[in-house]
Each structure stands twice: as structure tokens, then as C-alpha cells.
Design a protein around this motif. Structure first.
Motif, PDB file in Angstrom:
ATOM      1  N   GLN A  35      -4.626  13.941   8.678  1.00 15.21           N
ATOM      2  CA  GLN A  35      -5.393  12.912   7.980  1.00 15.21           C
ATOM      3  C   GLN A  35      -6.037  11.938   8.964  1.00 15.21           C
ATOM      4  O   GLN A  35      -7.193  11.534   8.786  1.00 15.21           O
ATOM      5  CB  GLN A  35      -4.489  12.151   7.007  1.00 15.21           C
ATOM      6  N   VAL A  36      -5.305  11.547  10.002  1.00 19.13           N
ATOM      7  CA  VAL A  36      -5.861  10.628  10.990  1.00 19.13           C
ATOM      8  C   VAL A  36      -7.020  11.288  11.734  1.00 19.13           C
ATOM      9  O   VAL A  36      -8.060  10.656  11.986  1.00 19.13           O
ATOM     10  CB  VAL A  36      -4.775  10.156  11.968  1.00 19.13           C
ATOM     11  N   ALA A  37      -6.868  12.578  12.093  1.00 19.19           N
ATOM     12  CA  ALA A  37      -7.956  13.308  12.743  1.00 19.19           C
ATOM     13  C   ALA A  37      -9.167  13.408  11.821  1.00 19.19           C
ATOM     14  O   ALA A  37     -10.317  13.257  12.251  1.00 19.19           O
ATOM     15  CB  ALA A  37      -7.480  14.701  13.154  1.00 19.19           C
ATOM     16  N   ALA A  76      -7.809  20.068  15.892  1.00 25.28           N
ATOM     17  CA  ALA A  76      -8.218  18.844  15.208  1.00 25.28           C
ATOM     18  C   ALA A  76      -9.489  18.272  15.830  1.00 25.28           C
ATOM     19  O   ALA A  76     -10.418  17.864  15.114  1.00 25.28           O
ATOM     20  CB  ALA A  76      -7.095  17.816  15.246  1.00 25.28           C
ATOM     21  N   GLY A  77      -9.534  18.239  17.172  1.00 26.35           N
ATOM     22  CA  GLY A  77     -10.717  17.706  17.859  1.00 26.35           C
ATOM     23  C   GLY A  77     -11.971  18.521  17.587  1.00 26.35           C
ATOM     24  O   GLY A  77     -13.033  17.973  17.277  1.00 26.35           O
ATOM     25  N   LEU A  78     -11.846  19.844  17.685  1.00 24.52           N
ATOM     26  CA  LEU A  78     -12.993  20.712  17.395  1.00 24.52           C
ATOM     27  C   LEU A  78     -13.404  20.591  15.926  1.00 24.52           C
ATOM     28  O   LEU A  78     -14.601  20.610  15.608  1.00 24.52           O
ATOM     29  CB  LEU A  78     -12.646  22.170  17.728  1.00 24.52           C
ATOM     30  N   GLY A  79     -12.406  20.467  15.049  1.00 25.10           N
ATOM     31  CA  GLY A  79     -12.704  20.317  13.628  1.00 25.10           C
ATOM     32  C   GLY A  79     -13.507  19.060  13.341  1.00 25.10           C
ATOM     33  O   GLY A  79     -14.441  19.079  12.536  1.00 25.10           O
ATOM     34  N   LEU A 105     -11.547  25.513  11.143  1.00 30.57           N
ATOM     35  CA  LEU A 105     -10.879  24.583  12.059  1.00 30.57           C
ATOM     36  C   LEU A 105     -10.052  23.532  11.324  1.00 30.57           C
ATOM     37  O   LEU A 105      -8.974  23.156  11.793  1.00 30.57           O
ATOM     38  CB  LEU A 105     -11.916  23.904  12.959  1.00 30.57           C
ATOM     39  N   THR A 106     -10.530  23.047  10.180  1.00 29.26           N
ATOM     40  CA  THR A 106      -9.724  22.070   9.436  1.00 29.26           C
ATOM     41  C   THR A 106      -8.460  22.717   8.868  1.00 29.26           C
ATOM     42  O   THR A 106      -7.399  22.082   8.830  1.00 29.26           O
ATOM     43  CB  THR A 106     -10.540  21.433   8.301  1.00 29.26           C
ATOM     44  N   ILE A 142      -4.375   4.917   9.237  1.00 26.30           N
ATOM     45  CA  ILE A 142      -3.345   4.976  10.286  1.00 26.30           C
ATOM     46  C   ILE A 142      -2.024   4.386   9.790  1.00 26.30           C
ATOM     47  O   ILE A 142      -0.950   4.944  10.038  1.00 26.30           O
ATOM     48  CB  ILE A 142      -3.839   4.247  11.550  1.00 26.30           C
ATOM     49  N   ILE A 143      -2.096   3.258   9.077  1.00 26.13           N
ATOM     50  CA  ILE A 143      -0.872   2.637   8.542  1.00 26.13           C
ATOM     51  C   ILE A 143      -0.167   3.573   7.568  1.00 26.13           C
ATOM     52  O   ILE A 143       1.068   3.647   7.531  1.00 26.13           O
ATOM     53  CB  ILE A 143      -1.207   1.291   7.861  1.00 26.13           C
TER      54      ILE A 143
END
Length: 243
Positions: free
Chosen positions: A28-30, A83-86, A14-15, A66-67
Motif C-alpha cells: 500500500q505504501v509503494a 514495487a519500484g518497477l510497479g 508488477l503490482t 504511512i500511519i
């Protein structure tokens, strides 16, 4: 073992799919969301408590990531799902590695010894479905290509082993902090060694992330120093109660 192996395979697949269908910034944010997800899982399902200061240290770390990548955030349905499942599967994998080492009274090498063959067998079934094997088969493999693949495998082994060490001897949250530190070192290493330019937002993001990690280490060490005295007081109270 099968549950840990399954979450490991899900984490790897998943990733990689998240990176394939998302921009680097979104990926990266996920990935950063794994840290609060680990905390929520441990609090909800394993009755683990975190101090307010520990939770506050996550704020500068999240802001720093995030920045760094706000300009590269792009969302699409498939990429967001992966991303969410990962994030969920990766968090579950990290929590279980920590819990099962203690439950089975295994050291990291023992747990990896039992989990790795099962994961390899599972991935051997998944790979033909997700990977373009035709390109792999018809490719002319030079000695250099083979040596790079072997070197990559050795590095992956040590990555898995050190991950088990960190998660087993500390906690999944500390492991995530090490991951954030690695992210900052990659950016700084690229600037120092390869003379890559760092934008102002990247420098600010690195400073915030490293500041949060240092603050987390300070709070964690302070909590660890106070733990023995707390346990001694509890034992004293229990002894008085018995008398």
C-alpha cells in the motif's frame, strides 16, 4: 497502442508480484508513491505545472497511508524491486492514457476498445510463464467457480472503463486521489458492515487521508474556476498586442 498495452500489462503483472512478495502494508505504501511519481513525470516530460497548494495536499494523504501501515512495513530485495518497477510503470500508464486520449481525440471507450485486445494477447503469452497452470488445468471447476470468474471479469471491465473515464476527463493525479478515497472507504466499510475493529492509528490515517483528498478537491475546484478568467485575460492581451 502497443506502448499503452505494454504499460498496462506491466502495471497488472508488477503490482500483483509486489503484493505477492511484500506485506500488505509495504504494498500500500509503494502504491501511494504512484501519486508523486505521476506529478514528477508530468512536470519533467510534459511541462505540466502544479500549484504549491496541490503539492501540499499530498502531505496529509501520504502521512495517512504511512500511519495506517507503518506496523506492517517489511522490505526485501525482490519485493522492493517489483514495487519500484510497479510504481514507475503504473505512473507511465496513467500519464499515457490521459495524453493519448487527447492526442488521438478519442473518448475512453474508444481507447479501451483498441488497447484491451492487444493487452489480452500480451498477457496470454506472459501467463504461462508466471502462473501455475497445472493447478488450473487439473482443478475441478464447478458452476459456482466459473460464475465467480465471469463476474470478476465483468467487474474488471468496468474498473478499466471507469479508470479511463476518470483519467481522460480529469487527470492521472485526480485518479490517484480517487484511489486513496477508495482505500479509506474499504477500511470504513469493513468497520461498519463487517464490524471489524479500527485501531487508533488507522482512524488517524483515514482522517488525514480524507482530509487531504477534500483539500485537494477544494483547491482543484478553485483552480478550475480561475482558469477561464486567466484564459480570457491572455486572449485580451493577445488582441491588444495584435492591434
Amino acid at each position: 497502442m502497443i506502448l499503452i498495452a505494454t504499460t498496462f500489462c506491466g502495471f497488472v503483472v508488477l503490482t500483483n508480484l509486489s503484493l505477492a512478495y511484500n506485506t500488505v502494508g509495504t504494498y500500500q505504501v509503494a502504491k501511494m508513491l504512484t501519486t508523486p511519481c505521476v506529478i514528477m513525470m508530468q512536470m519533467c516530460f510534459y511541462d505540466k505545472h502544479f500549484s504549491v497548494m496541490i503539492k501540499l495536499t499530498l502531505i496529509p494523504i501520504a502521512l495517512g497511508v504511512i500511519i495506517n501501515f507503518y506496523y506492517d512495513l517489511q522490505f526485501n530485495i525482490r519485493g522492493t524491486i517489483y514495487a519500484g518497477l510497479g510504481v514507475i510503470v503504473t505512473s507511465l500508464y496513467q500519464v499515457w492514457v490521459n495524453r493519448k486520449q487527447k492526442e488521438f481525440q478519442m473518448d475512453p471507450m474508444q481507447l479501451l476498445y483498441y488497447q484491451a485486445p492487444i493487452s489480452a494477447a500480451m498477457l496470454f503469452i506472459i501467463i504461462p510463464v508466471l502462473e501455475p497452470l497445472d493447478n488450473t488445468i487439473i482443478r475441478h471447476w464447478s458452476c459456482f467457480d466459473i460464475s465467480i470468474v465471469l463476474l470478476s471479469s465483468i467487474v474488471a471491465f468496468f474498473v478499466n472503463l471507469t479508470s479511463y473515464w476518470i483519467i481522460g476527463y480529469t487527470s492521472p493525479l485526480t485518479y490517484n486521489m480517487v484511489g486513496h478515497c477508495k482505500f479509506c472507504l474499504l477500511l470504513l466499510g469493513g468497520a461498519i458492515i463487517f464490524h471489524e475493529s479500527l485501531a487508533f492509528n488507522q482512524t488517524t490515517g483515514i482522517a488525514l487521508t480524507l482530509g487531504g483528498i477534500i483539500l485537494y478537491a477544494h483547491v482543484k475546484m478553485k483552480d478550475n474556476r480561475s482558469s477561464p478568467s486567466d484564459s480570457t485575460m491572455e486572449e485580451g492581451k493577445s488582441l491588444v498586442h495584435k492591434i
